[in-house]
Design an enzyme around this catalytic site. Structure first.
Site, PDB file in Angstrom:
ATOM      1  N   SER A   2       0.847  -1.192   0.000  1.00  0.00           N
ATOM      2  CA  SER A   2       0.000   0.000   0.000  1.00  0.00           C
ATOM      3  C   SER A   2       0.883   1.243   0.000  1.00  0.00           C
ATOM      4  O   SER A   2       1.617   1.478   0.960  1.00  0.00           O
ATOM      5  CB  SER A   2      -0.910   0.001   1.240  1.00  0.00           C
TER       6      SER A   2
ATOM      7  N   SER B 135       0.101   4.507   0.227  1.00  0.00           N
ATOM      8  CA  SER B 135      -0.257   5.456   1.289  1.00  0.00           C
ATOM      9  C   SER B 135      -0.133   4.823   2.672  1.00  0.00           C
ATOM     10  O   SER B 135      -0.011   5.516   3.671  1.00  0.00           O
ATOM     11  CB  SER B 135      -1.701   5.926   1.097  1.00  0.00           C
TER      12      SER B 135
ATOM     13  N   GLU C 252       3.296   1.863  -7.584  1.00  0.00           N
ATOM     14  CA  GLU C 252       2.891   0.537  -8.071  1.00  0.00           C
ATOM     15  C   GLU C 252       3.978  -0.075  -8.956  1.00  0.00           C
ATOM     16  O   GLU C 252       4.353  -1.238  -8.783  1.00  0.00           O
ATOM     17  CB  GLU C 252       1.562   0.632  -8.836  1.00  0.00           C
TER      18      GLU C 252
END
Lengths: 192, 192, 192, 192
Positions: free
Chosen positions: A92, A94, A159
């Site tokens: 993730s 964030s 990503e």
């Protein structure tokens, strides 16, 4: 007819090239070592991420299976109950994706599993509740940066960089286990 | 305790950096232009890939949705019937993945949809039946190359490079449509 | 405001009730016995179906995991290569769904795995290539029947009846293994 | 060789038959009417469930797509942001599945979407936050009942009954819209 200069494509590729060079010179090998140690010493490995980070998570899970690990994607059909001796790896940018935070909290508090996170945010909720934190720089969705926003909007940079890092980790694991590509082929699904 | 030199990780990252530089200097902008034209002129876009190429396909599909396109992943729950005015984009390093070949044949022969493929193999079955062929170099699963086999086994190099290329394409599409990151956020799922 | 008599709902439920009664009195216990024998004697079990039959397949796969079997859904992330000692169970009303037929052919010819099919069509391609055939009656998508078409369009009747039959099979397997609901809870994912 | 009396299979089918009869005589048509009204009047419909209830959710979503509705499964690749005029339908026997509760809270508080739930638990968290509550009886995972535990462990009874109910609802919607099976075929994916 679209007249394509391809200017944005070339600028994107150059930016990513620089980003990978930066990753190469800045990566914290101590935390990567801890991640590898957790992977090789766990009974089973559970992996999760949401949205495009979820696809990065699945790509990594598939390679861990090829490498011979006992690995499951959270939410897939035949994924069993996680246990105390298992490792949960979350992805993730964030570090605040709510479904991932909620499930990690459950694995930690109800089961006591080991937790690792790949994130851009060392001070995030996920980083705080994880035993192993690997920081992968990348503009995360909540940050602002005009040039990057136009080239790599939302979580794109994280990503891609985490996908690349995890494939680099696979190279390292392949070497540690003394496996060859042929060993991986032995596991690769043919029903596709 | 694993003593981690991280040698393979660093070599992997350097190899990928060189691979992206090569992609940047060798990419065929004419075929990319045709792909963009197909995307912007289709009623709906259907995307598919198997295994890790399937995750690349889904990552791209999600961004096309953020960009406002009418886009579906083949095999997902609410994906409707493909029609003649639609575009099917397939992602396959070898260009021979049997499920993808079979489905592309159906879309072509039964419906007459437009077909595009992202592949390493310009002479493959998929390339031969596609209207648009974008070649992305990358050791494919059936090739042999010792050093690359140890660093980036199976389809790794193609999968990473096509994921990167498709995100570069998103930057180009964002520019063509005159959209900003905020427009994308308007579409980004919050239920995750 | 919709004025709802619910006439179709009630007629549907009555029809299904009759359909289950018919299943109960007509089910061929010999083929069911062979299916159970294949399940209990296989190293691993692979399950597949397309569309709504795919969801029936996944529902059954999840319960087999709860029962302690080594079970995988074809196409999910960490599903390994199928081997000779493994069982492939397919679910297809028509027995002709092309992706399922193609993959079953691969498992049979390339690997020599055991094949079982749940289908409405004892003379279909899938039935012909399967070692175990369990026939579940249900209007299949290619048949015509006016009243049923309006109540249970497309493959609805087969999908529901095979889902019900497979849950009945779970009850039988639970009994054979001498397990209780608490044993199943031990396996049930909590990360959801 | 397994000697199969099939006793549990037959008892399961008889139990389910009685359960459907009970559903038929006890279903609250007023809440079903509200659900139908919400479906026909919403801009888009979002559907979600976890585990086997998730497969029930997807089976229903696929049929709503066949019926011509604008429908998305929460968590699938090209599912966009939910909006105020949209409907979120959740499926949860206990009404307490944490991921479903968390996401429903977000849809309600951040967006103000309309919420409907199919559940066994009229006093659950999900029921309390929903505008439309359709109660489908079925032993839920947290209840205890010895005979049912052996026949239909965990959420089986709810999952089957809600799957059946939702297909009955499809029959009603088909009638309301004046559609035939051929209209549904027009939408049914052929790429499978």
């Amino acid at each position: 007819m679209v007249v394509l200069t391809g200017e944005m494509i070339l600028e994107f590729l150059e930016t990513l090239e620089n980003h990978i060079r930066e990753l190469r010179t800045s990566i914290d090998m101590e935390s990567v070592g801890k991640l590898i140690e957790s992977i090789v010493s766990s009974r089973s490995i559970f992996i999760m991420g949401a949205g495009r980070s979820g696809f990065v998570a699945k790509s990594f899970a598939m390679r861990l299976m090829h490498l011979g690990y006992n690995v499951y994607v959270v939410g897939e059909t035949t994924t069993p109950k996680i246990k105390k001796d298992d490792l949960l790896i979350t992805i993730s940018g964030s570090g605040e994706t709510s479904s991932v935070v909620n499930i990690t909290m459950k694995a930690k508090s109800m089961v006591g599993s080991k937790i690792a996170v790949i994130t851009s945010s060392p001070n995030s909720s996920l980083a705080k509740m994880s035993d192993v934190v690997v920081v992968i720089k990348g503009k995360v969705k909540t940050e602002k940066d005009d040039r990057i926003s136009k080239l790599a909007p939302l979580g794109t940079m994280f990503e891609l960089t985490s996908m690349i890092f995890l494939d680099a980790l696979v190279a390292e694991l392949l070497n540690i286990k003394g496996l060859t590509e042929d060993n991986l082929k032995e596991k690769h699904a043919i029903l596709e």
